[in-house]
Design a protein around this motif. Sequence first.
Motif, short mmCIF file in Angstrom:
data_model
loop_
_atom_site.label_atom_id
_atom_site.label_comp_id
_atom_site.label_asym_id
_atom_site.label_seq_id
_atom_site.Cartn_x
_atom_site.Cartn_y
_atom_site.Cartn_z
N LEU B 41 26.31 -20.78 16.65
CA LEU B 41 25.82 -19.50 16.13
C LEU B 41 25.29 -19.72 14.72
CD1 LEU B 41 28.83 -17.32 17.34
CD2 LEU B 41 26.64 -17.74 18.51
N TYR B 42 24.17 -19.04 14.42
CA TYR B 42 23.62 -19.23 13.06
C TYR B 42 23.01 -17.94 12.56
CZ TYR B 42 18.71 -19.17 14.56
OH TYR B 42 17.48 -18.77 15.01
N THR B 43 22.96 -17.84 11.22
CA THR B 43 22.16 -16.83 10.58
C THR B 43 21.52 -17.48 9.35
OG1 THR B 43 22.10 -14.61 9.67
CG2 THR B 43 24.05 -15.94 9.12
N LYS B 47 18.00 -13.29 7.45
CA LYS B 47 18.27 -12.55 8.68
C LYS B 47 19.47 -11.64 8.45
CE LYS B 47 18.81 -15.24 12.35
NZ LYS B 47 18.11 -14.69 13.53
N THR B 49 21.06 -10.53 11.32
CA THR B 49 21.85 -10.68 12.55
C THR B 49 22.24 -12.14 12.71
OG1 THR B 49 19.80 -11.14 13.70
CG2 THR B 49 20.54 -8.82 13.65
N VAL B 50 23.20 -12.35 13.62
CA VAL B 50 23.61 -13.71 13.98
C VAL B 50 22.94 -14.05 15.31
CG1 VAL B 50 25.56 -15.20 14.62
CG2 VAL B 50 25.81 -13.50 12.77
N SER B 51 22.39 -15.27 15.41
CA SER B 51 21.72 -15.65 16.66
C SER B 51 22.40 -16.88 17.24
CB SER B 51 20.24 -15.98 16.37
OG SER B 51 19.64 -14.92 15.68
N GLU B 52 22.06 -17.13 18.51
CA GLU B 52 22.60 -18.34 19.13
C GLU B 52 21.55 -19.44 19.09
OE1 GLU B 52 24.41 -17.89 22.97
OE2 GLU B 52 25.04 -20.01 23.00
N TYR B 77 20.72 -21.79 5.69
CA TYR B 77 21.21 -21.62 7.07
C TYR B 77 22.75 -21.62 7.03
CZ TYR B 77 16.70 -22.14 9.36
OH TYR B 77 15.43 -21.93 9.80
N THR B 80 27.89 -22.11 12.55
CA THR B 80 29.24 -22.44 13.05
C THR B 80 29.11 -22.80 14.54
OG1 THR B 80 29.53 -20.13 13.63
CG2 THR B 80 30.47 -20.82 11.52
N THR B 94 32.32 -23.61 8.54
CA THR B 94 30.92 -23.16 8.40
C THR B 94 30.12 -24.23 7.66
OG1 THR B 94 31.74 -20.92 8.24
CG2 THR B 94 29.48 -21.29 7.46
#
Lengths: 210, 210, 198
Positions: B41-43, B47, B49-52, B77, B80, B94
């Motif tokens: 998962l990253y943001t 951004k 939101t958190v994206s995959e 960036y 996790t 993280t």
Amino acid sequence: DGQYPPGKPNITKCRSPDKETFSCWWQPGSDGGLPTNYSLLYTTERKTTVSECPDYKTSGPNSCFFDKSHTSIWTSYIITVNATNAMGSNISDTEIFDVFHIVELHPPTNVSLAIIDDPPHLLVKWSPPPSVDVKSGWVTIEYEVQLKLEKGQKWETLKAGTHTQLKVFGFHPGENYVVQVRCKPDHGFWSLWSSESYIQIPDRFWRKDM
Amino acid sequence: DGQYPPGKPNITKCRSPDKETFSCWWQPGSDGGLPTNYSLLYTTERKTTVSECPDYKTSGPNSCFFDKSHTSIWTSYIITVNATNAMGSNISDTEIFDVFHIVELHPPTNVSLAIIDDPPHLLVKWSPPPSVDVKSGWVTIEYEVQLKLEKGQKWETLKAGTHTQLKVFGFHPGENYVVQVRCKPDHGFWSLWSSESYIQIPDRFWRKDM
Amino acid sequence: PICPNGAVNCQISTSDLFERAVQLSHYIHSLSSQIFNEFDEQYAQGRGFIMKSINTCHTSSLNTPEDKEQAQQIHHDDLLNLVLRVLRSWNDPLGHLVSEVQDIKEAPGTILWKAVEIEEQTKQLLEGMENIVQRIHPGELGNEVYSLWSGPPAVPMADENTRLFAFYNLLHCLRRDSHKIDNYLKVLKCSLMQGISC
């Protein structure tokens, strides 16, 4: 009565040791038998006015020193020297240059010589000249090594690229050698040679397979 | 019954090979005796939101690949990795970085060696790593060459700046040498060394007059 | 008078100016990385500063290209002006950095020396870039005052952690922005200057 206007002065050299300061020197002409005063005048490609030398002392007689605050790498310098006495004045040819192209470094330092056994060779090592910030890539320096038999006349010059050491193969066992190193920045002039370093090649180096 | 939540995964490395894309790799923890699923998962600081991870395949097992459209160079960036199985889940520490910090190129290619007679030296040539944009100035590459006697242990390292060739002076006539080249972006990690290249220095290079 | 190196009306060529600007921007970023790493090792370990410093740079409001495509799509005049704006926006913070770093407890001399050197060389680079922009577009040298930086904290921070974080954040942003400037100039040099082998 043997008194004349001064002869034409001649700007002999302008050099920068580090691209951050620079100096110019001149050769006076005849003084016409009278007390003669010299002034160095300069302007730059971007200045609209002419200024006088900021410091006539630091670089010795008949010289002008430009410190950091008077040195810019972004502009050409246009320089003349004016000689004046009671009978008149005379002005030198104009000297135009860019600080990046008048760099002449001090010679390399800490020159050391070592005999290496396997394979048999002479290892010459040295350090860049002082006050040059090499690591930043601000000044990239090339080196040359010259060596000769102490009793000989003929120097042999070897290129060493940007390295601060050079291996010299194929020397005469039992002989004394003299070695010197000099350096040059990418756009500038060769420095003077370093002081002479001496070494005796041990007899044990007669090549067994020769 | 020997079934537990997964161990804590560990993000081992994030690298960009071209300053345009990047990948991260992780080391799974224990799987707790159950089928375990991993998600990255990253943001970013831009951004909300958190994206995959957009692509789990391209960079191999336990990896995530961010293509150009998912890569910004000067943006933080925050990444996790989450491990999940029937008994629970566990999340990695993280990892926070800008992409310009993690550039590590592939080694140089097409390394070639040639003996030049006058002045006698070894000319080493190579090409930049593939798919790195040097032409537009986006990536500036610096190189290093290392060489040693084939029978020797001690490598000698020579800096080549941004050039894709280097002249090597002072080698031992009649000997075999091993040469490798590596590279790094102007600001980043050194690559691995290229595979070894070999050359024999001809005997004719013994210095005639010494 | 004869112009040196075949220079036109005795001016330094614009590509020579660019070459020098890139040498300087490279040097400034190298120093910025070193000073950040030294400060991070000495003062920031275990304080969680990296998480707090996300999205806090005073220049983040400047719409700078974030990847190669954006850097190559933007017109080079706009990219040149962006470089000038980022450089100018660091004038005050660097002055603050140099004056404040002297009060950090046991700050190693190398951190102070680097702060002074970065401030000096950034001024030098700004002078050079203004010279280059003047060459490329005579007369178009805007000099709007850039005070994107909100300035040092109004009330001197008693709490050391807050003071150290303020430094950490400044050095974090300096490292990033100096890399941006260096990268943009290297791209501009290759696109603007014919005859320069990239």
